[in-house]
Design a protein around this motif. Structure first.
Motif, PDB file in Angstrom:
ATOM      1  N   THR A  36      18.528 -10.305   4.423  1.00 60.28           N
ATOM      2  CA  THR A  36      18.165 -11.719   4.472  1.00 60.28           C
ATOM      3  C   THR A  36      18.547 -12.440   3.179  1.00 60.28           C
ATOM      4  N   ARG A  37      18.599 -11.707   2.080  1.00 56.99           N
ATOM      5  CA  ARG A  37      19.049 -12.329   0.819  1.00 56.99           C
ATOM      6  C   ARG A  37      20.519 -12.741   0.960  1.00 56.99           C
ATOM      7  N   LEU A  38      21.326 -11.877   1.548  1.00 56.80           N
ATOM      8  CA  LEU A  38      22.739 -12.211   1.773  1.00 56.80           C
ATOM      9  C   LEU A  38      22.870 -13.393   2.720  1.00 56.80           C
ATOM     10  N   ILE A  39      22.023 -13.431   3.742  1.00 61.38           N
ATOM     11  CA  ILE A  39      22.032 -14.576   4.655  1.00 61.38           C
ATOM     12  C   ILE A  39      21.674 -15.842   3.904  1.00 61.38           C
ATOM     13  N   GLY A  40      20.679 -15.760   3.023  1.00 59.87           N
ATOM     14  CA  GLY A  40      20.295 -16.917   2.211  1.00 59.87           C
ATOM     15  C   GLY A  40      21.449 -17.410   1.359  1.00 59.87           C
ATOM     16  N   GLU A  41      22.216 -16.485   0.793  1.00 61.30           N
ATOM     17  CA  GLU A  41      23.374 -16.873  -0.016  1.00 61.30           C
ATOM     18  C   GLU A  41      24.438 -17.550   0.845  1.00 61.30           C
ATOM     19  N   LEU A  42      24.671 -17.018   2.053  1.00 63.21           N
ATOM     20  CA  LEU A  42      25.636 -17.638   2.964  1.00 63.21           C
ATOM     21  C   LEU A  42      25.176 -19.027   3.393  1.00 63.21           C
ATOM     22  N   LYS A  43      23.899 -19.157   3.693  1.00 60.01           N
ATOM     23  CA  LYS A  43      23.360 -20.461   4.086  1.00 60.01           C
ATOM     24  C   LYS A  43      23.498 -21.458   2.946  1.00 60.01           C
ATOM     25  N   ALA A  44      23.170 -21.036   1.737  1.00 57.31           N
ATOM     26  CA  ALA A  44      23.257 -21.933   0.586  1.00 57.31           C
ATOM     27  C   ALA A  44      24.696 -22.373   0.366  1.00 57.31           C
ATOM     28  N   ALA A  45      25.627 -21.426   0.466  1.00 60.99           N
ATOM     29  CA  ALA A  45      27.042 -21.752   0.261  1.00 60.99           C
ATOM     30  C   ALA A  45      27.567 -22.684   1.343  1.00 60.99           C
ATOM     31  N   SER A  46      26.982 -22.613   2.525  1.00 62.53           N
ATOM     32  CA  SER A  46      27.436 -23.443   3.644  1.00 62.53           C
ATOM     33  C   SER A  46      26.611 -24.714   3.801  1.00 62.53           C
ATOM     34  N   GLY A  47      25.613 -24.899   2.964  1.00 57.75           N
ATOM     35  CA  GLY A  47      24.767 -26.082   3.059  1.00 57.75           C
ATOM     36  C   GLY A  47      23.825 -26.070   4.251  1.00 57.75           C
TER      37      GLY A  47
END
Length: 105
Positions: A36-47
């Protein structure tokens, strides 16, 4: 010497099983939070927003079905998953804030 009687062997054995299961749960949760941390990073990078209510609803429904199949109280399972989801969203918000702060520097 203790005033308490010695625990029966079956009790000791069951408690050891619980200890082993608790350890497995901790490691499984750690692995889940790595993902979920990696998902959070992807979400943040994608806005993308930290929370995804439609995904959460699907997951809660899925977990309730799994709980029923496993003969686990579905209300408990839902409360447990909602707690985890709250923590994931909190982590996603932290990741997004960190990402935003790094971008502003």
């Amino acid at each position: 010497m203790s005033d308490e009687p010695e625990a029966p062997e079956a009790l000791v054995s069951l408690r050891q099983s619980i200890d082993n299961i608790d350890a497995a749960l901790v490691y499984m949760l750690a692995e889940r939070f790595k993902c979920t941390r990696l998902i959070g990073e992807l979400k943040a990078a994608s806005g993308l927003p930290a929370a995804d209510p439609s995904r959460e609803a699907v997951q809660i429904s899925r977990l309730r079905r799994l709980a029923g199949a496993a003969n686990l109280d579905a209300v408990f399972a839902e409360k447990f998953l909602k707690f985890i989801i709250e923590e994931v969203i909190r982590h996603h918000n932290e990741v997004a804030a960190d990402s935003h702060n790094r971008a502003g520097q």
